[in-house]
Design an enzyme around this catalytic site. Structure first.
Site, mmCIF file in Angstrom:
data_model
loop_
_atom_site.group_PDB
_atom_site.id
_atom_site.type_symbol
_atom_site.label_atom_id
_atom_site.label_comp_id
_atom_site.label_asym_id
_atom_site.label_seq_id
_atom_site.Cartn_x
_atom_site.Cartn_y
_atom_site.Cartn_z
ATOM 1 N N ASN A 1 5.386 -30.097 -53.878
ATOM 2 C CA ASN A 1 6.588 -30.409 -53.150
ATOM 3 C C ASN A 1 6.788 -29.371 -51.911
ATOM 4 O O ASN A 1 6.756 -28.246 -52.142
ATOM 5 C CB ASN A 1 7.559 -29.938 -54.359
ATOM 6 C CG ASN A 1 8.945 -30.102 -54.046
ATOM 7 O OD1 ASN A 1 9.483 -30.477 -52.801
ATOM 8 N ND2 ASN A 1 10.014 -29.660 -54.666
ATOM 9 N N GLU B 1 10.731 -28.569 -65.661
ATOM 10 C CA GLU B 1 10.840 -27.500 -64.563
ATOM 11 C C GLU B 1 12.109 -26.628 -65.090
ATOM 12 O O GLU B 1 13.122 -26.792 -64.589
ATOM 13 C CB GLU B 1 11.206 -27.970 -63.304
ATOM 14 C CG GLU B 1 10.080 -28.728 -62.532
ATOM 15 C CD GLU B 1 10.229 -28.499 -61.273
ATOM 16 O OE1 GLU B 1 10.914 -28.786 -60.537
ATOM 17 O OE2 GLU B 1 9.118 -27.839 -60.757
ATOM 18 N N HIS C 1 15.458 -33.293 -59.059
ATOM 19 C CA HIS C 1 14.956 -31.855 -59.000
ATOM 20 C C HIS C 1 15.766 -30.906 -59.281
ATOM 21 O O HIS C 1 17.027 -31.171 -58.860
ATOM 22 C CB HIS C 1 14.054 -31.636 -57.308
ATOM 23 C CG HIS C 1 13.405 -30.407 -57.531
ATOM 24 N ND1 HIS C 1 13.970 -29.393 -57.266
ATOM 25 C CD2 HIS C 1 12.026 -30.326 -57.916
ATOM 26 C CE1 HIS C 1 13.168 -28.116 -57.271
ATOM 27 N NE2 HIS C 1 11.804 -28.747 -57.492
ATOM 28 N N ILE D 1 11.612 -21.121 -61.433
ATOM 29 C CA ILE D 1 11.136 -21.885 -59.844
ATOM 30 C C ILE D 1 10.952 -20.929 -58.908
ATOM 31 O O ILE D 1 11.862 -20.135 -58.937
ATOM 32 C CB ILE D 1 12.100 -23.055 -59.777
ATOM 33 C CG1 ILE D 1 11.836 -24.204 -60.569
ATOM 34 C CG2 ILE D 1 11.704 -23.344 -58.217
ATOM 35 C CD1 ILE D 1 12.747 -25.356 -60.118
#
Lengths: 228, 228, 228, 228
Positions: free
Chosen positions: D13, D145, D97, D150
């Site tokens: 990404n 995720e 996301h 992150i």
């Protein structure tokens, strides 16, 4: 008839603090009312939506909503209707608080709704540029609140005095009537005094009062710092 | 202790209709309470945030919030706190109504907040796929509401009976406990009867009751259509 | 160096029309370039993000982005970075189009980003009040677009001429430099001529050109209606 | 024809990092392509919208979009159209996301758009519950995720191995076909190896590769850790 807007003004934003929820919202509003009655300073309170009616019934000081949606009565599940907060006893509302920002077209629409419903509109802005821009939308109150100072205990009037005087100057160029408040970080009487000295007509305060051990005493200190 | 969830269940969503604001919210809730007491069907009401406390104090039937934000107590001006609606007397809440949709992660967070606060969670979904997906998040109630039918007076149980049976089948594959409601367009007793026949345990209704000339009579008709 | 902003100006917003996607975006931009070269009127094009680079490489006329997010480079998956559209060859951007409205503080932040990146900022507003308010944020261009007229084929310059003249007057009180465009419903040369007569410096147009059988001919008609 | 989805898979990404913008996006994609060709591991890249076309033209490995809006072609200024990313050369897309979360009904709509347009759908989720819920929406890929990891450099496969195995177990109960990836904090070959050992078919990685001094070497390390 539109409620009268009197200054110097302290608006206490209850946010969603547990210390200012339900029964404690009423207690806090009563402490604010007591401080107001012993002083020349005006105090308003902005509890959560669920507490607006009970607070408005319990005290004589002005009660503000924390937000209103730009909607008309109808099919808007889970939204905040101007007519509903008005019937709950509200005389004013915060708009575009940094924790509840809305689109430019919505700000304009909500201010117009407030005029129709005779609700005092208090538009929060985050810097001198947006404050001047906001002045053109003719809210009754403009409250400048740099988001990076909110909840820090560092008063905008101290940390960014030039932001405050700049804002006042820019707003006054286009709008002589709006009451100007200064928010973010207000925690001592001195902060209030400085805010007024910089050309504002009051403050918007939250944690400094709500999370204080004795909100009444803090508000008295705020009021006593003001000569009126 | 978590409030008991009883069926067959009719939840009346007051939305932001003027007919269901302030004093009229209390009157409407009383009409619903009267209809419920004369029937074996359970009725709950979902007024606006500002009316939750007054309604909960005025009636004995369950009161639902129309929305809760995925927040903890603190600095969230203008938001809806689970603790606040709970203290106002709420026993349940709508989540993700088609007029107040939220993100997947927020739905999950709000359902978890509801479990912590012992609030009944009623998750609204818009088609069989999202309903099955929602079943995995373990809300107490799943209410299927195709947005294109809301407010039309065309009942989902009539216009899309297969959507209802599909949803029930898909939800039951993964979740045997959730109560399943069917919303959108419910306006006649027959709509309620059909919804139950299709495998749901009740309906979520708004304009069909709120904007009726006589909400009590409509609710009685709804109840009388049900054999329990 | 900031790109020069020349008038009279027609900006063609490609929106997400299939007729203006991918290869057809390049063709449409070339048609616009051809019309521009045969006229004294300046034409700019605003394709989708995915087509910005190919269009900017294919034509010499200015290319605008349809939106920029108020972000700095970093962890912002799925967002629009000023630096990225700039590197793609963009010289300007729409901001706050009625189909992509943003918060007041974001508008201010994006205009500041544009100044840093030397991108022409074209702020869209929906009525005279918000336009005047926007003028204070010092965008390079203000484009007034009443949302209720967008895509109707009824030109704002005809349907609401007073909205246009009011906007021009209010904007000019506080901002003498911004180029003022008039959007919504532009479909004939006459609409453009009237818009200029009402005090604007050009138009923002979409379906009137993009969905025309022959966009080149329509743009030529627009240009020919203007005396420059 | 829908593009084939091959594993083990690493999706890189690019977010909105300057290191992966414009010309550098193409360079990074080429480094990824080189690493892929020397290994049995499949690598895909997800650049910014503005770079999709140039990257897709420059490399033979699969190119993903970072987001798609739930819209059809038409009047949606500033949005991301499935048809547009497809024409730019994209074979797949990230959905939801943690930095670009969308509503449940939108996730469902975008996955359906992807099926229509034959685009591989990679749905990102934040915990075992939402992942299982997401499995019912039948995306081609589910990438777990936890947002709090992150960009930390702490791999979810190490910090929360049980979250990964739980997710795999829960997803597999309802969906045997979806490829499962594990994102957040992947920075060493070991992280990738552990992720696969925990039952996933690959990883979604961003800063660990994009901000590395030598992305090619990092990707080679990732690939070499995998036995295939």
């Amino acid at each position: 008839m539109k409620p009268k807007l009197q200054t110097p003004l302290i608006i206490v934003n209850f946010k969603t603090y547990l210390e200012a929820t339900g029964k404690r919202a009423v207690d806090l509003a009563k402490a604010a009312e007591r401080a107001r009655k012993e002083s020349c300073v005006y105090i308003a309170v902005a509890p959560q939506f669920t507490d607006l009616k009970a607070v408005a019934e319990a005290v004589d000081i002005p009660v503000y909503s924390q937000h209103i949606d730009s909607i008309k009565p109808g099919s808007s599940t889970g939204h905040i209707l101007a007519e509903a907060v008005k019937e709950a006893g509200v005389v004013g509302t915060l708009i575009n608080h940094s924790e509840r920002q809305i689109k430019l077209a919505e700000i304009d629409a909500v201010i117009k709704l407030c005029k129709e419903q005779e609700i005092i509109s208090c538009l929060c802005t985050n810097n001198p540029t947006t404050s001047a821009s906001a002045a053109y939308l003719c809210p009754d109150i403009i409250s400048i609140e740099p988001p990076e100072l909110i909840g820090t205990g560092v008063a905008v009037s101290k940390a960014q005095p030039e932001a405050v005087t700049n804002t006042v100057k820019k707003v006054r160029k286009v709008n002589n009537e709006a009451v100007i408040l200064c928010g973010a970080g207000i925690s001592h009487g001195e902060d209030v005094a400085v805010a007024l000295k910089l050309g504002t007509q009051g403050v918007l305060v939250a944690s400094g009062v709500v999370k204080a051990k004795d909100p009444y005493t803090v508000l008295r200190e705020f009021c006593d710092s003001v000569k009126c």
